[in-house]
Design an enzyme around this catalytic site. Structure first.
Site, mmCIF file in Angstrom:
data_model
loop_
_atom_site.group_PDB
_atom_site.id
_atom_site.type_symbol
_atom_site.label_atom_id
_atom_site.label_comp_id
_atom_site.label_asym_id
_atom_site.label_seq_id
_atom_site.Cartn_x
_atom_site.Cartn_y
_atom_site.Cartn_z
ATOM 1 N NE ARG A 37 -18.505 0.177 -17.251
ATOM 2 C CZ ARG A 37 -18.422 1.598 -17.412
ATOM 3 N NH1 ARG A 37 -18.574 2.257 -16.527
ATOM 4 N NH2 ARG A 37 -17.608 1.801 -18.604
ATOM 5 N NE ARG B 46 -14.079 3.695 -3.951
ATOM 6 C CZ ARG B 46 -13.825 2.447 -4.676
ATOM 7 N NH1 ARG B 46 -14.859 1.513 -4.554
ATOM 8 N NH2 ARG B 46 -13.218 2.279 -5.763
ATOM 9 C CG ASP C 99 -17.024 -4.810 0.333
ATOM 10 O OD1 ASP C 99 -16.735 -5.527 0.994
ATOM 11 O OD2 ASP C 99 -16.836 -4.630 -0.662
ATOM 12 C CD GLU D 147 -11.822 0.491 2.412
ATOM 13 O OE1 GLU D 147 -11.072 0.174 1.679
ATOM 14 O OE2 GLU D 147 -13.006 0.581 2.013
ATOM 15 C CG HIS E 11 -13.015 -1.918 -0.695
ATOM 16 N ND1 HIS E 11 -12.747 -0.758 -0.350
ATOM 17 C CD2 HIS E 11 -13.262 -2.158 -1.742
ATOM 18 C CE1 HIS E 11 -12.878 -0.161 -1.790
ATOM 19 N NE2 HIS E 11 -13.184 -1.049 -2.526
ATOM 20 N N GLY F 112 -15.671 -6.705 -2.844
ATOM 21 C CA GLY F 112 -16.979 -6.885 -3.857
ATOM 22 C C GLY F 112 -16.169 -7.271 -5.317
#
Length: 332
Positions: free
Chosen positions: A156, A243, A267, A272, A289, A291
């Site tokens: 996608r 990821r 990102d 995290e 993170h 996005g």
């Protein structure tokens, strides 16, 4: 309804910028609790806070401990597309249904990656840091038009980025995917894009900018490590908004520190919030993170995940249940 109690919302933020997801829960009659810590929860915290829950609206929190311990959990509604934090095989064993929101994140992630394809090679972040220190060097970098772009994964997001690239007319776009993407490539060529599907090694050797867009599975963990980094040009740039764990963090740190690559935009991280060594490097652009962090994307993800959970507890057909191939590729 199958149950009217004990729904836990672990993802953060939730309903912060638009109250629609909360309104949906209120109107459903479901009893729910929101993440009280206002940050990403650890695996242990999720397991403790959701231990009595029958349903959870989850973000990227690791749910393995919760699923392993829970005797009540029936449904996981994932806000987003990544499933590496969900133990799919264990869910199947315990009869826990899982849904996600795969289409909601596409545009927001694609836009930010496109921004990085400009920011990184044109050294925008570096120029900003220089100027704040009182320096003025006017760094020069490559344009998208003059570059060969490698996209690893034409799902996608990868496909959306390729469509956006048609407006920039890059020299060449290379695609690597485990599936035959002939139909998608033919469509993109009809839009004027010079594009070809190639093996990963060729893509890494040939590209000026490499962008990663594959899920984290047993097949993709450490996909980019020393061997693959050796193939890349020292003048090339790497972007990972997919990821953490796909690009080996220790190996990419050493490569960037010693200028084995020109730079990286990242990102996503193995742990995290990120506090690792990449923060030391000037040739790295780090984001949090984020996005999916546009207002419209957050609303779409949160509301779709909520609607799916409500459908489950109203015994209605699910619209976004995780497909079989995701279970087959799950690490646990």
């Amino acid at each position: 309804m199958k149950s009217i109690a004990n729904i836990f919302v672990s993802t953060y933020p939730f309903g912060k910028f638009d109250s629609l997801p909360l309104d949906l829960l209120d109107r459903s009659g479901l009893s729910y609790t929101i993440n009280p810590l206002n940050r990403k929860l650890t695996s242990e915290e999720v397991s403790d806070l959701a231990k009595d829950s029958v349903g959870i609206i989850a973000g990227t929190e690791n749910l393995q401990l919760l699923v392993n311990r829970s005797k009540n959990l029936q449904f996981i509604s994932r806000v987003g597309i990544g499933l590496d934090s969900v133990p799919l095989r264990l869910c199947r064993e315990k009869g826990i249904k899982v849904s996600y929101t795969p289409d909601a994140v596409t545009l927001a992630v694609s836009e930010l990656v496109m921004g990085m394809m400009i920011t990184l090679p044109r050294q925008v972040a570096w120029a900003d840091r220089q100027l704040r220190r009182g320096d003025w060097t006017r760094p020069v970098g490559i344009s998208i038009k003059s570059a060969k772009i490698g996209i690893v994964g034409l799902g996608r997001v990868g496909f959306s980025i390729a469509k956006m690239l048609t407006a920039f007319s890059p020299t060449k776009v290379y695609i690597c995917d485990i599936l035959d993407k002939s139909n998608e490539i033919e469509f993109l060529r009809s839009m004027g894009l010079v594009i070809e599907q190639v093996p990963l090694d060729f893509l890494l050797e040939s590209s000026d900018i490499v962008s990663i867009h594959v899920p984290l599975t047993s097949l993709t963990r450490n996909l980019i490590k020393d061997r693959e980094l050796d193939l890349m040009k020292k003048t090339s740039y790497l972007i990972n908004f997919s990821r953490g764990g796909i690009v080996n963090e220790e190996m990419i740190y050493n490569r960037l520190k010693n200028f084995g690559l020109a730079g990286m935009a990242v990102d996503v991280y193995e742990k995290e919030p990120y506090k690792g060594k990449l923060r030391e490097l000037e040739n790295v652009v780090l984001t949090q993170h984020m996005g999916s962090c546009s207002f419209d994307c957050r609303l779409a993800m949160e509301s779709q995940a909520t609607e799916e959970l409500i459908r489950f507890f109203q015994s209605k057909s699910l619209l976004n249940e995780v497909p079989e191939f995701e279970f087959e590729n799950s690490e646990f």
